[in-house]
Design a protein around this motif. Structure first.
Motif, PDB file in Angstrom:
ATOM      1  N   ARG A  38      86.374  54.247  61.859  1.00 36.25           N
ATOM      2  CA  ARG A  38      85.569  55.251  61.143  1.00 36.25           C
ATOM      3  C   ARG A  38      84.373  55.637  62.030  1.00 36.25           C
ATOM      4  O   ARG A  38      83.705  54.791  62.584  1.00 36.25           O
ATOM      5  N   SER A  70      78.694  58.818  61.598  1.00 30.83           N
ATOM      6  CA  SER A  70      78.918  59.770  60.493  1.00 30.83           C
ATOM      7  C   SER A  70      77.634  60.080  59.723  1.00 30.83           C
ATOM      8  O   SER A  70      77.440  61.220  59.296  1.00 30.83           O
ATOM      9  N   ASN A  71      76.768  59.087  59.548  1.00 27.56           N
ATOM     10  CA  ASN A  71      75.516  59.382  58.824  1.00 27.56           C
ATOM     11  C   ASN A  71      74.646  60.367  59.594  1.00 27.56           C
ATOM     12  O   ASN A  71      74.027  61.259  59.017  1.00 27.56           O
ATOM     13  N   ARG A  77      76.201  63.845  59.368  1.00 26.84           N
ATOM     14  CA  ARG A  77      75.925  64.450  58.047  1.00 26.84           C
ATOM     15  C   ARG A  77      74.477  64.938  57.971  1.00 26.84           C
ATOM     16  O   ARG A  77      74.202  66.012  57.453  1.00 26.84           O
ATOM     17  N   GLU A 104      84.453  50.326  55.030  1.00 23.72           N
ATOM     18  CA  GLU A 104      84.268  50.566  56.469  1.00 23.72           C
ATOM     19  C   GLU A 104      82.949  51.293  56.733  1.00 23.72           C
ATOM     20  O   GLU A 104      82.727  51.813  57.819  1.00 23.72           O
ATOM     21  N   HIS A 115      81.502  54.101  55.212  1.00 21.60           N
ATOM     22  CA  HIS A 115      81.389  55.565  55.146  1.00 21.60           C
ATOM     23  C   HIS A 115      80.080  55.996  54.470  1.00 21.60           C
ATOM     24  O   HIS A 115      79.583  57.085  54.711  1.00 21.60           O
TER      25      HIS A 115
END
Lengths: 417, 64
Positions: free
Chosen positions: A367, A371-372, A375, B11, B13
């Motif tokens: 993953r 990602s944070n 975003r 995981e 997210h």
């Protein structure tokens, strides 16, 4: 790859990959085909119906799954599928005694399997936790405001080149503690690795070397003069009581630079393309900015940019096909996000969609670690844009160009306001 | 009603944390867990369901 800017400061060929027309997408697809790059969605829809795991011999061969459940199952298939070579077209021959060899500056954790993956991922996760990421918000917001101030009086802008592309290089530079004024260099290097370099291994190698040399110099500098930045943190870290090798730190910085830039600018650009072409959606977010968080998730689902590859380690039967060792499997997260079995009306972009288990950032152990941050950049970039420029549309006769292959996003997006 | 995070599946997210910050906390690595014993007050029932419905790892469940 549809980069139209074929000239670089290093004189390397950045032109679009040369492709032959495709007549059978089930057995002979081409991820660099101009139609696939511009609009892959109907192609995935057809494949999902008739041949959910397609194959091609082009570009050294690969498999293309298109169903959500299949892509997710494959992403979780560790260790049968390895992440050591996430680009479809193999790197140039690799002599590891050569300091310029491709593998001497890999990109852990994305390019690694357990057990290296486990500790190298744990090394960087704290820098990308929700709390750590929030600290970059003021910098990102000011950056976006400054960029907008530079073009707002003009009434037109290339929202990809002059806005989306300008944000992630500076945020990543800020995070790593390297000179943000080198953003143009970073953009060229990243284009060399994930743009033109996807289909041209020698271009990828050239820019990988540049990135390694840059970070090895930064590492030497931090060793002499530690700073309050991520490079210094990585150098100070210990794994099992040992410092992390310099080449590993350089590899991780390489990952953060490359994966942190191209992907996020593609997502910001795709979101702006959508809002420029869907006035009702644009108005929804202008009228109620509290819908931005959910809206960004839907735009991530609909226009997920990233398709990394796995390489098969053991012969594996899957959905009626046989993967042989060495085969590449495309982690088609963007296609999974359009699967009608996983999402109601998947081709309708519904910014108020409530159930959204999209996999734009992948699933399982790989993953997206950033990602944070991605975003945050999207929310700030789109939020600030809409606040300053609530009404905009594509310029008349605008030629929007898309890059694709393994990272898809607009590269030219002329809009007027 | 209780919200349960399967730490084996999480995981990081962080969608649950964004959607239900009154029910979910995350550690320094971004991995999620339920706050306290996971009890969901009625006013947070909708947020709990959103956390369930937006987890790509199917790591979150609600026990009534």
């Amino acid at each position: 790859m549809t980069e139209t800017d074929a000239s670089t400061s290093d004189g390397l060929d950045f032109a679009a990959a040369t492709t032959e027309p495709v007549s059978d997408w089930t057995t002979d697809y081409d991820i660099f085909d101009p139609d696939y790059v511009a609009d892959p969605f109907p192609i995935w829809d057809d494949l999902r119906e008739g041949c959910p795991v397609a194959h091609t011999d082009r570009w050294q061969g690969s498999w293309l799954p298109t169903k959500y459940d299949d892509v997710v199952a494959l992403a979780r298939m560790v260790p049968e599928l390895s992440s050591t070579d996430p680009i479809v077209v193999k790197p140039p021959s690799d002599d590891t005694s050569d300091p310029n060899a491709y593998s001497t500056v890999n990109a852990p954790p994305i390019s690694s399997d357990p057990p290296v993956h486990t500790w190298s991922r744990r090394l960087i996760l704290p820098a990308f936790s929700p709390k750590a990421t929030e600290a970059h918000e003021p910098f990102t917001r000011q950056l976006c405001r400054d960029l907008i101030a530079g073009f707002i009086d003009r009434g037109s802008v290339d929202a990809a080149g002059e806005y989306a592309q300008q944000i992630p290089p500076r945020v990543i530079a800020h995070l790593l503690g390297v000179d943000p004024d080198r953003a143009d260099d970073f953009v060229e290097w990243v284009n060399g690795v994930l743009g033109a370099g996807l289909s041209r291994p020698e271009v990828r190698q050239h820019y990988r070397t540049k990135i390694r040399e840059f970070f090895m110099a930064e590492i030497a500098d931090r060793k002499a003069n530690p700073k309050d930045d991520l490079i210094s943190e990585l150098l100070a870290a210990e794994v099992d009581g040992e410092p992390v090798p310099d080449l590993h730190v350089a590899g991780t910085c390489n990952l953060l630079l490359v994966a942190g830039i191209d992907t996020t600018w593609s997502s910001i650009g795709a979101a702006l393309w959508h809002l420029a072409t869907h006035p009702a959606d644009r108005q929804l977010l202008v009228d109620d900015p509290s819908k931005l968080d959910n809206g960004i998730e839907e735009l991530l689902r609909a226009y997920a940019p990233v398709t990394m590859a796995r390489v098969v380690k053991e012969q594996t039967e899957f959905q009626g096909v046989t993967f042989e060792p060495g085969d590449k499997i495309l982690m088609n997260f963007p296609g999974a996000n359009r699967d009608p079995e996983a999402f109601e009306n998947p081709d309708v972009v519904d910014l108020e969609r409530q159930r959204n288990r999209h996999v734009a950032f992948g699933v399982g152990i790989h993953r997206c670690a950033g990602s944070n941050l991605a975003r945050l950049e999207m929310q700030v970039a789109i939020g600030e844009f809409l606040a300053a420029i609530p009404e905009f549309r594509l310029a008349d006769g605008a030629e929007v160009t898309w890059a694709g292959g393994q990272v898809r996003g607009p590269r030219k997006l002329p809009i007027v306001f | 009603m209780k919200i349960i995070v399967d730490s084996e599946k999480c995981e990081g997210h962080n969608r649950c944390y964004a959607l239900a910050p009154d029910l979910i906390e995350v550690d320094d690595y971004g991995y999620a867990s339920a706050i306290g014993d996971g009890t969901v007050p009625p006013e947070h029932a909708e947020a709990a369901q959103l956390a369930v419905d937006n987890c790509p790892e199917y790591a979150i469940t609600i026990e009534s």
